[in-house]
Design an enzyme around this catalytic site. Sequence first.
Site, PDB file in Angstrom:
ATOM      1  N   PRO A 196       0.824  -1.214   0.000  1.00 60.32           N
ATOM      2  CA  PRO A 196       0.000   0.000   0.000  1.00 60.32           C
ATOM      3  C   PRO A 196       0.861   1.268   0.000  1.00 60.32           C
ATOM      4  CG  PRO A 196      -0.704  -1.529   1.728  1.00 60.32           C
ATOM      5  CD  PRO A 196       0.589  -2.053   1.180  1.00 60.32           C
ATOM      6  N   ASP A 231      -9.845   0.563 -24.784  1.00 67.68           N
ATOM      7  CA  ASP A 231     -10.037   0.446 -23.339  1.00 67.68           C
ATOM      8  C   ASP A 231     -10.047   1.798 -22.650  1.00 67.68           C
ATOM      9  OD1 ASP A 231      -9.771  -2.276 -23.654  1.00 67.68           O
ATOM     10  OD2 ASP A 231      -7.637  -2.262 -23.164  1.00 67.68           O
ATOM     11  N   ARG A 255      -2.740  -9.234 -21.401  1.00 73.13           N
ATOM     12  CA  ARG A 255      -3.730  -8.890 -22.435  1.00 73.13           C
ATOM     13  C   ARG A 255      -3.192  -7.893 -23.441  1.00 73.13           C
ATOM     14  NH1 ARG A 255      -6.359  -4.437 -21.615  1.00 73.13           N
ATOM     15  NH2 ARG A 255      -8.351  -5.049 -22.507  1.00 73.13           N
ATOM     16  N   GLU A 292       2.370  -8.957   8.350  1.00 74.43           N
ATOM     17  CA  GLU A 292       2.343  -7.490   8.490  1.00 74.43           C
ATOM     18  C   GLU A 292       3.217  -6.809   7.437  1.00 74.43           C
ATOM     19  OE1 GLU A 292       0.261  -5.817  10.738  1.00 74.43           O
ATOM     20  OE2 GLU A 292      -0.417  -7.901  10.798  1.00 74.43           O
TER      21      GLU A 292
HETATM   22  C1  4GO Z   1      -0.499  -4.465  -1.662  1.00 73.69           C
HETATM   23  C2  4GO Z   1      -0.146  -5.377  -0.678  1.00 73.69           C
HETATM   24  C3  4GO Z   1      -2.382  -3.860  -0.363  1.00 73.69           C
HETATM   25  C4  4GO Z   1      -1.620  -3.708  -1.497  1.00 73.69           C
HETATM   26  C5  4GO Z   1      -0.944  -5.480   0.443  1.00 73.69           C
HETATM   27  C6  4GO Z   1      -2.030  -2.708  -2.530  1.00 73.69           C
HETATM   28  N1  4GO Z   1      -2.048  -4.720   0.578  1.00 73.69           N
HETATM   29  N2  4GO Z   1      -2.864  -1.762  -2.177  1.00 73.69           N
HETATM   30  N3  4GO Z   1      -0.669  -6.315   1.476  1.00 73.69           N
HETATM   31  O1  4GO Z   1      -1.562  -2.819  -3.638  1.00 73.69           O
HETATM   32  C7  4GO Z   1       2.333  -6.695   3.215  1.00 73.69           C
HETATM   33  C8  4GO Z   1       1.630  -7.941   3.562  1.00 73.69           C
HETATM   34  C9  4GO Z   1       1.597  -6.018   2.131  1.00 73.69           C
HETATM   35  C10 4GO Z   1       0.380  -7.980   2.780  1.00 73.69           C
HETATM   36  C11 4GO Z   1       0.547  -6.983   1.689  1.00 73.69           C
END
Ligand code: 4GO
Length: 259
Positions: free
Chosen positions: A93, A173, A158, A120
């Site tokens: 994230p 697209d 794709r 985590e």
């Molecule tokens: C990527 C990885 C969300 C995303 C994640 C995303 N969550 N928004 N989780 O692209 C560390 C352990 C990150 C689980 C992973």
Amino acid sequence: MRFDVITLFPELFEPFARVGVTRRAFESRAVDVRLWPLRDHADDTYRRVDDRPFGGGPGMVMMVEPLVKAMAAIRADQAAAGHERTPVILFSPAGRPLTQARVEALAHSPGAVLVCGRYEGIDQRFIDGHIDEEISLGDYVLSGGELPALTLMDAVARLQPGVLHDAASHQQDSFSDGLLDCPHYSRPEVLALPDELAMPGVECAVPPVLMSGHHAHIARWRREQQLAITRARRPELIDQARAAGRLSKQDEQFLKTLL
Ligand code: 4GO
């Protein structure tokens, strides 16, 4: 191109190799997916790949050593095959948002190593030592990086020549020209539903311009639909398209009529 995927759950990738666009891409070898189960690189005694976080706190952290060993195995495999060293991507994230422009660049590249985190997150020392790029799918948290990895590979697959049934279809697209896609219609020309399936307020007929056979009018209607939908839902994409010089005088005229 090749994708090397480091994951604790290689079985999550199998269904995508069996159906649809991803199957055709993987079978044609246009996209060569190699799975590297992280547990294969764990310390033999316990096969552990996670440990408690220093400093305390909830959850577990992916250990650095199995990840480093998996990377070494991938680099050795790439060298033995005469393949380039591909960049290493982590899904997080905290990464930069994935865009169609990044997908297109990857589609024309030798590929990437995709690291799928769990728990985590992963030990920062592996990120510092091996990760070239962190990518996010959006502002939400998932339980692992496998779905982002599959998402990225699907978006790249794709775009490979010969993988979509209609070679031109991805030029229409959403995002392919920086705008959202226009609506699509197919048969029947006029929808007649029994009362119990009725959709109150929905126009039953296809927009007449699509039935006109007038290709220039159809193209203009589709472009205006794209502009109107993009302005309503993602106005920042209109600004970006304008800044990139992708809006014609005619487009600007139409946008004025929306205000
Ligand atoms: C990527 C990885 C969300 C995303 C994640 C995303 N969550 N928004 N989780 O692209 C560390 C352990 C990150 C689980 C992973």
